[in-house]
Design an enzyme around this catalytic site. Sequence first.
Site, PDB file in Angstrom:
ATOM      1  N   HIS A 198     113.293 -17.443  25.609  1.00 54.10           N
ATOM      2  CA  HIS A 198     114.169 -17.018  24.516  1.00 54.10           C
ATOM      3  C   HIS A 198     115.599 -16.812  25.013  1.00 54.10           C
ATOM      4  O   HIS A 198     116.561 -17.263  24.371  1.00 54.10           O
ATOM      5  CB  HIS A 198     113.653 -15.717  23.903  1.00 54.10           C
ATOM      6  CG  HIS A 198     114.558 -15.148  22.849  1.00 54.10           C
ATOM      7  ND1 HIS A 198     114.476 -15.505  21.530  1.00 54.10           N
ATOM      8  CD2 HIS A 198     115.579 -14.248  22.934  1.00 54.10           C
ATOM      9  CE1 HIS A 198     115.407 -14.861  20.836  1.00 54.10           C
ATOM     10  NE2 HIS A 198     116.087 -14.089  21.675  1.00 54.10           N
ATOM     11  N   GLU A 199     115.750 -16.132  26.144  1.00 52.30           N
ATOM     12  CA  GLU A 199     117.095 -15.894  26.678  1.00 52.30           C
ATOM     13  C   GLU A 199     117.756 -17.206  27.101  1.00 52.30           C
ATOM     14  O   GLU A 199     118.968 -17.377  26.936  1.00 52.30           O
ATOM     15  CB  GLU A 199     117.032 -14.906  27.846  1.00 52.30           C
ATOM     16  CG  GLU A 199     116.507 -13.527  27.479  1.00 52.30           C
ATOM     17  CD  GLU A 199     117.218 -12.906  26.284  1.00 52.30           C
ATOM     18  OE1 GLU A 199     118.413 -13.205  26.074  1.00 52.30           O
ATOM     19  OE2 GLU A 199     116.573 -12.135  25.557  1.00 52.30           O
ATOM     20  N   HIS A 229     124.829 -21.667  23.765  1.00 57.10           N
ATOM     21  CA  HIS A 229     126.185 -21.541  24.311  1.00 57.10           C
ATOM     22  C   HIS A 229     126.700 -22.896  24.787  1.00 57.10           C
ATOM     23  O   HIS A 229     127.859 -23.270  24.528  1.00 57.10           O
ATOM     24  CB  HIS A 229     126.184 -20.527  25.461  1.00 57.10           C
ATOM     25  CG  HIS A 229     127.540 -20.226  26.000  1.00 57.10           C
ATOM     26  ND1 HIS A 229     127.764 -19.854  27.304  1.00 57.10           N
ATOM     27  CD2 HIS A 229     128.763 -20.254  25.415  1.00 57.10           C
ATOM     28  CE1 HIS A 229     129.058 -19.664  27.484  1.00 57.10           C
ATOM     29  NE2 HIS A 229     129.684 -19.888  26.366  1.00 57.10           N
TER      30      HIS A 229
END
Length: 227
Positions: free
Chosen positions: A96-97, A104
Amino acid sequence: MGMYIVYFAIIMLLPLYAQMKVKSTYKKFAKVPAEKGMTGAQVARHILDQHGLSDVRVVPTQGILADHYNPATKTVALSEDNYYNSSIAGIAVAAHEVGHALQHAEAYSFLTLRAKLVPVANISSNLSWVFVMIGIFSSMSGMLLLGIALLAAGVVFQIVTLPVEFDASKRAMNEVVSLGIIGNNEERAARKVLNAAAMTYVAAAAVAVLELVRLILIYTGMNNSDD
Protein backbone atom coordinates in the site's frame (compact mmCIF):
# COMPACT_ATOMS: atom_id res chain seq x y z
CA MET A 1 -32.33 16.31 21.91
CA GLY A 2 -32.47 12.72 20.70
CA MET A 3 -31.08 13.80 17.33
CA TYR A 4 -28.05 15.39 18.99
CA ILE A 5 -27.41 12.25 21.03
CA VAL A 6 -27.44 10.16 17.85
CA TYR A 7 -25.19 12.71 16.11
CA PHE A 8 -22.59 12.79 18.86
CA ALA A 9 -22.73 8.99 19.14
CA ILE A 10 -21.93 8.74 15.43
CA ILE A 11 -19.01 11.20 15.41
CA MET A 12 -17.51 9.59 18.53
CA LEU A 13 -18.15 5.92 17.86
CA LEU A 14 -17.53 5.75 14.10
CA PRO A 15 -13.82 6.71 14.28
CA LEU A 16 -13.38 4.54 17.37
CA TYR A 17 -14.89 1.54 15.60
CA ALA A 18 -12.72 2.13 12.54
CA GLN A 19 -9.56 2.29 14.65
CA MET A 20 -10.50 -0.87 16.55
CA LYS A 21 -11.28 -2.66 13.28
CA VAL A 22 -7.97 -1.81 11.64
CA LYS A 23 -5.98 -2.72 14.76
CA SER A 24 -7.75 -6.04 15.28
CA THR A 25 -7.51 -6.97 11.58
CA TYR A 26 -3.85 -6.01 11.42
CA LYS A 27 -3.07 -7.91 14.63
CA LYS A 28 -4.82 -11.01 13.32
CA PHE A 29 -3.03 -11.15 9.96
CA ALA A 30 0.31 -9.98 11.36
CA LYS A 31 0.42 -13.46 12.91
CA VAL A 32 -0.25 -15.19 9.58
CA PRO A 33 3.05 -15.92 7.79
CA ALA A 34 3.16 -15.33 4.04
CA GLU A 35 3.69 -18.41 1.91
CA LYS A 36 6.54 -16.88 -0.12
CA GLY A 37 8.27 -15.70 3.05
CA MET A 38 9.03 -12.22 1.76
CA THR A 39 9.37 -9.49 4.38
CA GLY A 40 7.66 -6.13 4.01
CA ALA A 41 11.00 -4.57 3.10
CA GLN A 42 11.62 -7.14 0.38
CA VAL A 43 8.11 -6.70 -1.01
CA ALA A 44 8.45 -2.92 -1.13
CA ARG A 45 11.87 -3.09 -2.77
CA HIS A 46 10.74 -5.66 -5.30
CA ILE A 47 7.71 -3.66 -6.45
CA LEU A 48 9.69 -0.43 -6.62
CA ASP A 49 12.44 -2.06 -8.67
CA GLN A 50 9.87 -3.52 -11.06
CA HIS A 51 8.81 0.05 -11.81
CA GLY A 52 12.34 1.42 -12.08
CA LEU A 53 12.05 3.42 -8.86
CA SER A 54 15.53 2.67 -7.53
CA ASP A 55 15.72 6.21 -6.14
CA VAL A 56 12.95 5.46 -3.62
CA ARG A 57 14.37 4.21 -0.32
CA VAL A 58 12.75 1.65 1.97
CA VAL A 59 13.55 2.17 5.65
CA PRO A 60 12.32 0.88 9.02
CA THR A 61 10.55 3.22 11.43
CA GLN A 62 9.48 2.85 15.05
CA GLY A 63 5.87 2.49 16.13
CA ILE A 64 2.93 0.26 15.31
CA LEU A 65 1.15 1.07 12.04
CA ALA A 66 3.46 4.05 11.59
CA ASP A 67 3.99 3.07 7.95
CA HIS A 68 3.96 5.93 5.44
CA TYR A 69 5.42 7.28 2.22
CA ASN A 70 7.25 10.62 2.27
CA PRO A 71 7.19 12.21 -1.20
CA ALA A 72 9.64 14.94 -0.14
CA THR A 73 12.40 12.41 0.57
CA LYS A 74 11.08 9.60 -1.67
CA THR A 75 11.07 7.22 1.27
CA VAL A 76 8.81 4.30 2.08
CA ALA A 77 8.95 3.97 5.87
CA LEU A 78 7.67 0.68 7.30
CA SER A 79 7.00 -0.19 10.93
CA GLU A 80 9.75 -2.48 12.19
CA ASP A 81 7.40 -5.46 12.44
CA ASN A 82 6.39 -5.04 8.80
CA TYR A 83 9.89 -4.21 7.62
CA TYR A 84 11.68 -7.23 9.12
CA ASN A 85 8.96 -9.88 9.31
CA SER A 86 6.99 -11.88 6.76
CA SER A 87 3.23 -11.74 7.25
CA ILE A 88 0.11 -11.12 5.19
CA ALA A 89 -0.51 -7.87 7.07
CA GLY A 90 3.06 -6.69 6.55
CA ILE A 91 2.94 -7.43 2.82
CA ALA A 92 -0.39 -5.62 2.38
CA VAL A 93 0.78 -2.54 4.29
CA ALA A 94 4.14 -2.42 2.50
CA ALA A 95 2.49 -2.72 -0.92
CA HIS A 96 0.00 0.00 0.00
CA GLU A 97 2.76 2.46 0.91
CA VAL A 98 4.58 1.60 -2.31
CA GLY A 99 1.28 2.36 -4.03
CA HIS A 100 1.74 5.96 -2.91
CA ALA A 101 5.26 5.97 -4.35
CA LEU A 102 3.84 4.78 -7.68
CA GLN A 103 1.25 7.55 -7.52
CA HIS A 104 4.00 10.08 -6.88
CA ALA A 105 6.07 8.82 -9.80
CA GLU A 106 3.07 9.10 -12.12
CA ALA A 107 1.98 12.49 -10.72
CA TYR A 108 -1.40 11.01 -9.79
CA SER A 109 -3.81 13.94 -9.83
CA PHE A 110 -5.47 13.41 -6.44
CA LEU A 111 -2.10 12.92 -4.72
CA THR A 112 -0.84 16.16 -6.28
CA LEU A 113 -3.99 17.95 -5.17
CA ARG A 114 -3.73 16.57 -1.65
CA ALA A 115 -0.11 17.73 -1.39
CA LYS A 116 -1.18 21.25 -2.35
CA LEU A 117 -3.95 21.16 0.25
CA VAL A 118 -1.71 20.07 3.14
CA PRO A 119 -0.53 23.57 4.21
CA VAL A 120 -4.05 24.97 3.79
CA ALA A 121 -5.57 22.11 5.81
CA ASN A 122 -2.97 22.46 8.58
CA ILE A 123 -3.68 26.17 9.00
CA SER A 124 -7.44 25.84 8.70
CA SER A 125 -7.67 22.98 11.20
CA ASN A 126 -5.84 25.05 13.81
CA LEU A 127 -7.82 28.25 13.28
CA SER A 128 -11.30 27.11 12.27
CA TRP A 129 -12.56 26.19 15.73
CA VAL A 130 -11.32 29.46 17.22
CA PHE A 131 -13.65 31.39 14.92
CA VAL A 132 -16.42 28.81 15.29
CA MET A 133 -16.43 29.08 19.09
CA ILE A 134 -16.23 32.88 19.02
CA GLY A 135 -19.08 32.98 16.52
CA ILE A 136 -21.32 30.61 18.50
CA PHE A 137 -20.77 32.09 21.98
CA SER A 138 -20.90 35.71 20.86
CA SER A 139 -23.71 35.10 18.33
CA MET A 140 -21.55 36.68 15.61
CA SER A 141 -22.63 34.92 12.43
CA GLY A 142 -19.77 36.46 10.44
CA MET A 143 -17.16 34.88 12.69
CA LEU A 144 -18.98 31.56 12.54
CA LEU A 145 -19.07 31.74 8.75
CA LEU A 146 -15.33 32.36 8.67
CA GLY A 147 -14.80 29.32 10.88
CA ILE A 148 -17.02 27.23 8.61
CA ALA A 149 -15.07 28.33 5.54
CA LEU A 150 -11.78 27.34 7.20
CA LEU A 151 -13.25 24.04 8.34
CA ALA A 152 -14.50 23.36 4.81
CA ALA A 153 -10.89 23.43 3.57
CA GLY A 154 -10.09 20.61 5.98
CA VAL A 155 -13.15 18.68 4.84
CA VAL A 156 -12.03 18.98 1.21
CA PHE A 157 -8.65 17.57 2.26
CA GLN A 158 -10.35 14.60 3.94
CA ILE A 159 -12.48 13.92 0.87
CA VAL A 160 -9.52 14.17 -1.52
CA THR A 161 -7.64 11.72 0.69
CA LEU A 162 -10.20 8.98 -0.02
CA PRO A 163 -9.38 8.36 -3.72
CA VAL A 164 -5.67 8.61 -2.88
CA GLU A 165 -5.94 5.83 -0.31
CA PHE A 166 -8.33 3.65 -2.31
CA ASP A 167 -6.13 3.92 -5.39
CA ALA A 168 -3.00 3.02 -3.39
CA SER A 169 -4.75 -0.10 -2.08
CA LYS A 170 -5.91 -1.04 -5.58
CA ARG A 171 -2.36 -0.68 -6.86
CA ALA A 172 -1.10 -2.72 -3.92
CA MET A 173 -3.38 -5.66 -4.70
CA ASN A 174 -2.56 -5.52 -8.40
CA GLU A 175 1.16 -5.62 -7.66
CA VAL A 176 1.22 -8.41 -5.09
CA VAL A 177 -1.02 -10.58 -7.29
CA SER A 178 0.61 -9.91 -10.66
CA LEU A 179 4.12 -10.33 -9.25
CA GLY A 180 3.20 -13.55 -7.45
CA ILE A 181 4.09 -12.11 -4.04
CA ILE A 182 1.00 -13.70 -2.51
CA GLY A 183 -0.91 -16.83 -3.50
CA ASN A 184 -4.55 -17.02 -4.53
CA ASN A 185 -5.54 -18.26 -1.08
CA GLU A 186 -3.92 -15.19 0.52
CA GLU A 187 -5.68 -12.53 -1.54
CA ARG A 188 -8.77 -12.39 0.65
CA ALA A 189 -6.72 -11.83 3.79
CA ALA A 190 -4.67 -9.08 2.15
CA ARG A 191 -7.87 -7.33 1.02
CA LYS A 192 -9.25 -7.47 4.55
CA VAL A 193 -6.18 -5.66 5.87
CA LEU A 194 -6.40 -2.97 3.19
CA ASN A 195 -10.18 -2.55 3.56
CA ALA A 196 -9.91 -2.18 7.33
CA ALA A 197 -7.28 0.51 6.90
CA ALA A 198 -9.46 2.32 4.37
CA MET A 199 -12.30 2.45 6.89
CA THR A 200 -10.32 4.87 9.07
CA TYR A 201 -10.19 7.39 6.21
CA VAL A 202 -13.86 6.91 5.40
CA ALA A 203 -14.78 7.45 9.06
CA ALA A 204 -12.64 10.59 9.28
CA ALA A 205 -14.22 12.03 6.13
CA ALA A 206 -17.74 11.16 7.29
CA VAL A 207 -17.22 12.82 10.68
CA ALA A 208 -15.73 15.92 9.04
CA VAL A 209 -18.69 16.25 6.67
CA LEU A 210 -21.23 15.74 9.47
CA GLU A 211 -19.58 18.37 11.61
CA LEU A 212 -19.50 20.83 8.72
CA VAL A 213 -23.22 20.24 8.03
CA ARG A 214 -24.04 20.76 11.73
CA LEU A 215 -22.22 24.10 11.80
CA ILE A 216 -23.90 25.23 8.58
CA LEU A 217 -27.28 24.46 10.18
CA ILE A 218 -26.29 26.47 13.26
CA TYR A 219 -25.23 29.36 11.04
CA THR A 220 -28.51 29.19 9.10
CA GLY A 221 -30.51 29.13 12.33
CA MET A 222 -28.53 32.06 13.70
CA ASN A 223 -29.27 34.15 10.59
CA ASN A 224 -32.95 33.20 10.60
CA SER A 225 -33.29 34.32 14.22
CA ASP A 226 -31.82 37.69 13.30
CA ASP A 227 -34.43 38.30 10.58
